[in-house]
Design an enzyme around this catalytic site. Structure first.
Site, PDB file in Angstrom:
ATOM      1  N   LYS A 172       0.851  -1.206   0.000  1.00 41.18           N
ATOM      2  CA  LYS A 172       0.000   0.000   0.000  1.00 41.18           C
ATOM      3  C   LYS A 172       0.886   1.256   0.000  1.00 41.18           C
ATOM      4  O   LYS A 172       0.582   2.240  -0.692  1.00 41.18           O
ATOM      5  CB  LYS A 172      -0.921  -0.013   1.232  1.00 41.18           C
ATOM      6  CG  LYS A 172      -1.730   1.260   1.445  1.00 41.18           C
ATOM      7  CD  LYS A 172      -2.796   1.513   0.384  1.00 41.18           C
ATOM      8  CE  LYS A 172      -3.503   2.839   0.653  1.00 41.18           C
ATOM      9  NZ  LYS A 172      -4.531   3.173  -0.317  1.00 41.18           N
ATOM     10  N   LYS A 240      -0.173  11.429   5.621  1.00 38.50           N
ATOM     11  CA  LYS A 240       0.033  10.330   6.584  1.00 38.50           C
ATOM     12  C   LYS A 240       0.659   9.123   5.870  1.00 38.50           C
ATOM     13  O   LYS A 240       1.613   8.529   6.346  1.00 38.50           O
ATOM     14  CB  LYS A 240      -1.330   9.964   7.183  1.00 38.50           C
ATOM     15  CG  LYS A 240      -1.342   8.861   8.190  1.00 38.50           C
ATOM     16  CD  LYS A 240      -2.022   7.573   7.795  1.00 38.50           C
ATOM     17  CE  LYS A 240      -3.290   7.541   7.058  1.00 38.50           C
ATOM     18  NZ  LYS A 240      -3.791   6.210   6.720  1.00 38.50           N
TER      19      LYS A 240
HETATM   20  P1  NAP Z   1     -12.739   8.356   8.198  1.00 38.67           P
HETATM   21  O1  NAP Z   1     -13.905   8.635   7.325  1.00 38.67           O
HETATM   22  O2  NAP Z   1     -12.062   9.470   8.907  1.00 38.67           O
HETATM   23  O3  NAP Z   1     -13.216   7.238   9.261  1.00 38.67           O
HETATM   24  C1  NAP Z   1     -12.433   6.870  10.346  1.00 38.67           C
HETATM   25  C2  NAP Z   1     -13.227   5.955  11.275  1.00 38.67           C
HETATM   26  O4  NAP Z   1     -12.394   5.652  12.407  1.00 38.67           O
HETATM   27  C3  NAP Z   1     -14.496   6.571  11.839  1.00 38.67           C
HETATM   28  O5  NAP Z   1     -15.442   5.551  11.945  1.00 38.67           O
HETATM   29  C4  NAP Z   1     -14.062   7.084  13.207  1.00 38.67           C
HETATM   30  O6  NAP Z   1     -15.106   7.131  14.151  1.00 38.67           O
HETATM   31  C5  NAP Z   1     -13.099   6.008  13.605  1.00 38.67           C
HETATM   32  N1  NAP Z   1     -12.125   6.463  14.607  1.00 38.67           N
HETATM   33  C6  NAP Z   1     -11.275   7.512  14.504  1.00 38.67           C
HETATM   34  N2  NAP Z   1     -10.509   7.608  15.620  1.00 38.67           N
HETATM   35  C7  NAP Z   1     -10.904   6.605  16.432  1.00 38.67           C
HETATM   36  C8  NAP Z   1     -10.512   6.175  17.716  1.00 38.67           C
HETATM   37  N3  NAP Z   1      -9.523   6.804  18.397  1.00 38.67           N
HETATM   38  N4  NAP Z   1     -11.145   5.111  18.268  1.00 38.67           N
HETATM   39  C9  NAP Z   1     -12.132   4.472  17.608  1.00 38.67           C
HETATM   40  N5  NAP Z   1     -12.546   4.819  16.378  1.00 38.67           N
HETATM   41  C10 NAP Z   1     -11.941   5.870  15.798  1.00 38.67           C
HETATM   42  O7  NAP Z   1     -11.561   7.622   7.390  1.00 38.67           O
HETATM   43  P2  NAP Z   1     -11.678   6.784   6.034  1.00 38.67           P
HETATM   44  O8  NAP Z   1     -11.576   7.699   4.867  1.00 38.67           O
HETATM   45  O9  NAP Z   1     -12.810   5.812   6.142  1.00 38.67           O
HETATM   46  O10 NAP Z   1     -10.265   6.015   6.080  1.00 38.67           O
HETATM   47  C11 NAP Z   1     -10.069   4.831   6.839  1.00 38.67           C
HETATM   48  C12 NAP Z   1      -8.737   4.213   6.401  1.00 38.67           C
HETATM   49  O11 NAP Z   1      -8.814   3.869   5.017  1.00 38.67           O
HETATM   50  C13 NAP Z   1      -7.526   5.140   6.556  1.00 38.67           C
HETATM   51  O12 NAP Z   1      -6.417   4.418   6.997  1.00 38.67           O
HETATM   52  C14 NAP Z   1      -7.305   5.657   5.129  1.00 38.67           C
HETATM   53  O13 NAP Z   1      -5.952   6.003   4.895  1.00 38.67           O
HETATM   54  C15 NAP Z   1      -7.721   4.444   4.321  1.00 38.67           C
HETATM   55  N6  NAP Z   1      -8.151   4.752   2.955  1.00 38.67           N
HETATM   56  C16 NAP Z   1      -9.004   5.783   2.719  1.00 38.67           C
HETATM   57  C17 NAP Z   1      -9.378   6.066   1.405  1.00 38.67           C
HETATM   58  C18 NAP Z   1     -10.320   7.225   1.092  1.00 38.67           C
HETATM   59  O14 NAP Z   1     -10.440   7.568  -0.092  1.00 38.67           O
HETATM   60  N7  NAP Z   1     -10.974   7.820   2.060  1.00 38.67           N
HETATM   61  C19 NAP Z   1      -8.897   5.289   0.347  1.00 38.67           C
HETATM   62  C20 NAP Z   1      -8.071   4.220   0.622  1.00 38.67           C
HETATM   63  C21 NAP Z   1      -7.694   3.957   1.945  1.00 38.67           C
HETATM   64  P3  NAP Z   1     -16.073   8.426  14.271  1.00 38.67           P
HETATM   65  O15 NAP Z   1     -17.221   8.156  13.341  1.00 38.67           O
HETATM   66  O16 NAP Z   1     -16.464   8.478  15.682  1.00 38.67           O
HETATM   67  O17 NAP Z   1     -15.251   9.637  13.844  1.00 38.67           O
END
Ligand code: NAP
Length: 296
Positions: A172, A240
């Site tokens: 990744k 990140k």
């Molecule tokens: P996101 O929308 O910010 O969601 C993060 C999730 O983690 C939310 O459910 C949040 O809960 C939870 N969370 C955050 N801090 C926490 C903690 N301390 N304890 C428990 N739960 C916690 O992020 P995302 O875009 O889905 O990304 C998730 C992962 O996928 C990341 O590693 C990112 O790099 C990867 N990714 C993302 C994409 C993209 O296009 N977005 C593409 C490929 C890979 P709350 O609802 O309470 O905030």
């Protein structure tokens, strides 16, 4: 009875991934820090747990989809964490993008509980998560990969087993290097072409047919043309990810000179208050330092 699936982290990516599993008739136990999101997704079709421990106690396979290493460590090893509830023969599948070094440390802790772990970060963004067409890079044992494969087939269109635990995160990081450096290169090309009098659309059209054509340029071209920097994939998350790549380079003794430059450009964007924009906003840095907005 089929395997019971726990899902922790229902954000931009985790929400639609969990929904797809529910639609494929898997029995799900959901946990999200903000409980309302879990309740909304669960509807009448899934159970909502009060903490990650409860998820692990009631599942055979636990999937996590969280922002970064500290959050995955907290959800696994913190109070009422997954490790307190996970049992013999269970499988933890971390689909977040985190450090491969932290992944290997966590896999050892999971093994101490008699369970095993796959790291399975994804590429394809929110559309891929919603359509179930993610590309999934998987580290861990062949046996665990085969156990998880039916679920990967629901969430993605291509799951590749790349090696032992931690290697999914390494691949990744490789993916994120290529995407970031390509966005930067296309940005430079567009500003040069445009300031020298060629329409950006013509630059892309001409490049697309040859060796310089790429999936990144195709996916991002409309964002560049329209200066539409709604995410997509946020600058902050890509910064990140390059941090993870640079740390891996340090760990394994690999020079990543241009990755370091683009990492600093993403840092620059964050400092300018653009951390929440799509990563294609790298274009704005080249435009500003060149005194030219493309298409103007
Ligand atoms: P996101 O929308 O910010 O969601 C993060 C999730 O983690 C939310 O459910 C949040 O809960 C939870 N969370 C955050 N801090 C926490 C903690 N301390 N304890 C428990 N739960 C916690 O992020 P995302 O875009 O889905 O990304 C998730 C992962 O996928 C990341 O590693 C990112 O790099 C990867 N990714 C993302 C994409 C993209 O296009 N977005 C593409 C490929 C890979 P709350 O609802 O309470 O905030």
């Amino acid at each position: 009875m089929g395997e019971r699936i726990g899902f922790v982290g229902l954000g931009i990516m985790g929400g639609p991934m969990a929904k797809n599993l529910m639609e494929a008739d898997y029995e799900l136990v959901l946990y999200n820090r903000t409980k309302e999101k879990a309740e909304e997704i669960a509807g009448d079709g899934a159970t909502v747990a009060d903490n990650p421990r409860e998820v692990a106690e009631n599942s055979d396979i636990v999937v996590t989809m969280l922002p970064d290493s500290p959050q995955v460590e907290e959800v696994l090893a913190g109070e009422d964490g997954v490790l307190e509830g996970i049992g013999e023969g269970s499988l933890l599948v971390d689909m977040s993008t985190i450090s491969p070094v932290v992944t290997k440390e966590l896999a050892e802790k999971v093994a101490e509980r008699g369970a095993s772990m796959l790291d399975a970060p994804v590429s394809g963004g929110q559309p891929g998560a919603e359509e179930g067409s993610l590309s999934i890079m998987v580290g861990g044992s062949e046996e665990d990969f085969e156990r998880m494969r039916p679920l990967f087939d629901v969430m993605g269109s291509a799951a590749t087993h790349v090696g032992p635990v931690g290697t999914g995160q390494v691949v990744k990081a490789c993916n994120q290097i290529v995407v970031a450096l390509t966005i930067e290169a296309v940005s430079e090309a567009l500003v040069l072409g445009s300031k020298a009098g060629v329409k950006p659309e013509k630059v892309v059209e001409a490049l697309s047919g040859g060796l310089a054509g790429s999936a990144v340029m195709e996916a991002k071209k409309e964002k560049f043309f329209g200066h539409d920097f709604d995410p997509g994939f946020r600058v902050e998350l890509h910064h990140k990810d390059l941090g993870i790549a640079l740390a891996a380079g340090r760990e394994y003794g690999v020079t990543l000179p241009v990755t370091a430059v683009v990492d600093q450009m993403l840092q620059d964007l964050k400092m300018r208050g653009r951390g929440d924009l799509d990563h294609s906003a790298i274009l704005t840095l080249i435009e500003e330092s060149s005194g030219h907005e493309i298409g103007s």
